[in-house]
Design a protein around this motif. Sequence first.
Motif, mmCIF file in Angstrom:
data_model
loop_
_atom_site.group_PDB
_atom_site.id
_atom_site.type_symbol
_atom_site.label_atom_id
_atom_site.label_comp_id
_atom_site.label_asym_id
_atom_site.label_seq_id
_atom_site.Cartn_x
_atom_site.Cartn_y
_atom_site.Cartn_z
ATOM 1 N N TYR A 423 -32.834 23.527 -13.109
ATOM 2 C CA TYR A 423 -31.803 24.321 -13.786
ATOM 3 C C TYR A 423 -31.019 25.248 -12.849
ATOM 4 N N HIS A 424 -31.597 25.569 -11.751
ATOM 5 C CA HIS A 424 -31.078 26.558 -10.806
ATOM 6 C C HIS A 424 -29.612 26.293 -10.446
ATOM 7 N N HIS A 425 -28.742 27.278 -10.725
ATOM 8 C CA HIS A 425 -27.329 27.238 -10.341
ATOM 9 C C HIS A 425 -26.533 26.134 -11.043
ATOM 10 N N THR A 426 -26.937 25.765 -12.250
ATOM 11 C CA THR A 426 -26.256 24.679 -12.954
ATOM 12 C C THR A 426 -25.720 25.125 -14.305
ATOM 13 N N ALA A 427 -24.961 24.240 -14.925
ATOM 14 C CA ALA A 427 -24.456 24.482 -16.276
ATOM 15 C C ALA A 427 -25.548 24.382 -17.327
ATOM 16 N N ILE A 428 -26.721 23.859 -16.988
ATOM 17 C CA ILE A 428 -27.806 23.733 -17.970
ATOM 18 C C ILE A 428 -28.842 24.852 -17.839
ATOM 19 N N ASP A 429 -28.540 25.885 -17.046
ATOM 20 C CA ASP A 429 -29.412 27.061 -17.005
ATOM 21 C C ASP A 429 -29.060 27.944 -18.203
#
Length: 458
Positions: A423-429
């Motif tokens: 999830y890190h640094h993504t749109a799904i975090d």
Amino acid sequence: MFKSYFLLFTFILINISLYAQQGDAGAVRSIYNEALSNGEAYQNLDYLCNQIGGRLSGSPQAAAAVEWSRQVMEHYGFDTVFLQEVMVPHWVRGKKEIGRIVNSKKLGTYEVNVCALGNSVGTGPSGVVGKVVEVQNFEELEKLGRSNIQGKIVFFNRPMDPNMIKTFRAYGGAGNQRGAGPSQAAKYGAVGVIVRSLTLAQDDHPHTGSTVYALNVPKIPAVAISTIDANRLSDLLKDDRELEFYFETHSRMLEDKISYNVVGELKGTEFPNEYVVVGGHLDSWDLGDGAHDDGTGCVQSIEVLRIFKSLRIKPKRTIRAIMFMNEENGLRGGIKYAELALKNKEKHIAALESDSGGFTPRGFSIDAGKEVIDQIKKWKDLFKPYGIYEFELGGGGADISPLKNQGVTLIGFRPDSQRYFDYHHTAIDTFDKVNKRELEMGAATMTALIYLIDKYGL
């Protein structure tokens, strides 16, 4: 007679120690009970993620998060809540980002998933197009030299090492291609950079993150590409060296803006001028909600002080919860906090940072001398009933790292790390990726350690 007195004295010492441990065990049990039965970290995270959202430094959302966290800590009745002014970078992503494999022999023109790296310059509406040179590291870049790189797009495709059980070590081992890759490629005349997303997951979600431009080197645009598309691009390049890549980004750096660290504290009853700090970073990247990175660390840190108040624990030392600003693309908040601590001659005993996600707690990493580490390890039995067993030498965290030069014990909260980089640094975090019980267990674990540090000192 002497022997009898010695045995009696030893017996008394052992029993005092046992009584202390039993008392501490009861206190730790109460802390976990409060967090798991009456915890408010999850509902606070819900608001931060779903009502405010991604909080990139300098954005309106970051400003809203500052005011929200100030109001939350005042609502809980902490003894003092205050702001620390800090100037932060203001980078904006801009319009929709485009990535495209152009005229490949097998796929023709093919859309891929990319996002601009943080702090990257944009391409503007004309985009960047060029042949692609794939490398694994800077040594390969140097061997190729300017003659093979000039006018081309460099593709850094070194994956995180899947054999590393500690995924943060795998992340660290691959991170320099994102942080320094664009400037390294620019030295040899590259016109753009593509970086494989820093994750062990195989998916279509590109991972952003900061790049740092070197002085006296041209600033060239850079994007992250999803791991699935990175594999596809690499496979195509094996048989098609003439393949070209096009990407378009509209990011730009604006003037620095005023923002704030938010600090809440409970005053110490015996040593009010000694400080124990717990914190997370309030800013996040703009793609998702910043749930695991680092909304969880912020609400857990606030929860530490809320639990103290709810259980009517009067700390000996002043306990601070700090919402640091600008960890993601500048670390300005952490640097400012350390500067002010030094200027105000504040004596910090320890600093604990939660910036590894809201997953099941496993323990702590400790940046201190052997004596301090040994002291903390003596508390291990108090944590065993809760599945906490890691007490090891290691880093504390980015935001508290500037305190190291002031002799402060730095501690990193360590949850299970296997899913974090999905999830890190993504749109799904996003908020839905956080488990309520895991979040609460982490808050309780942090509170228990802060309780012990405050009670016994270091």
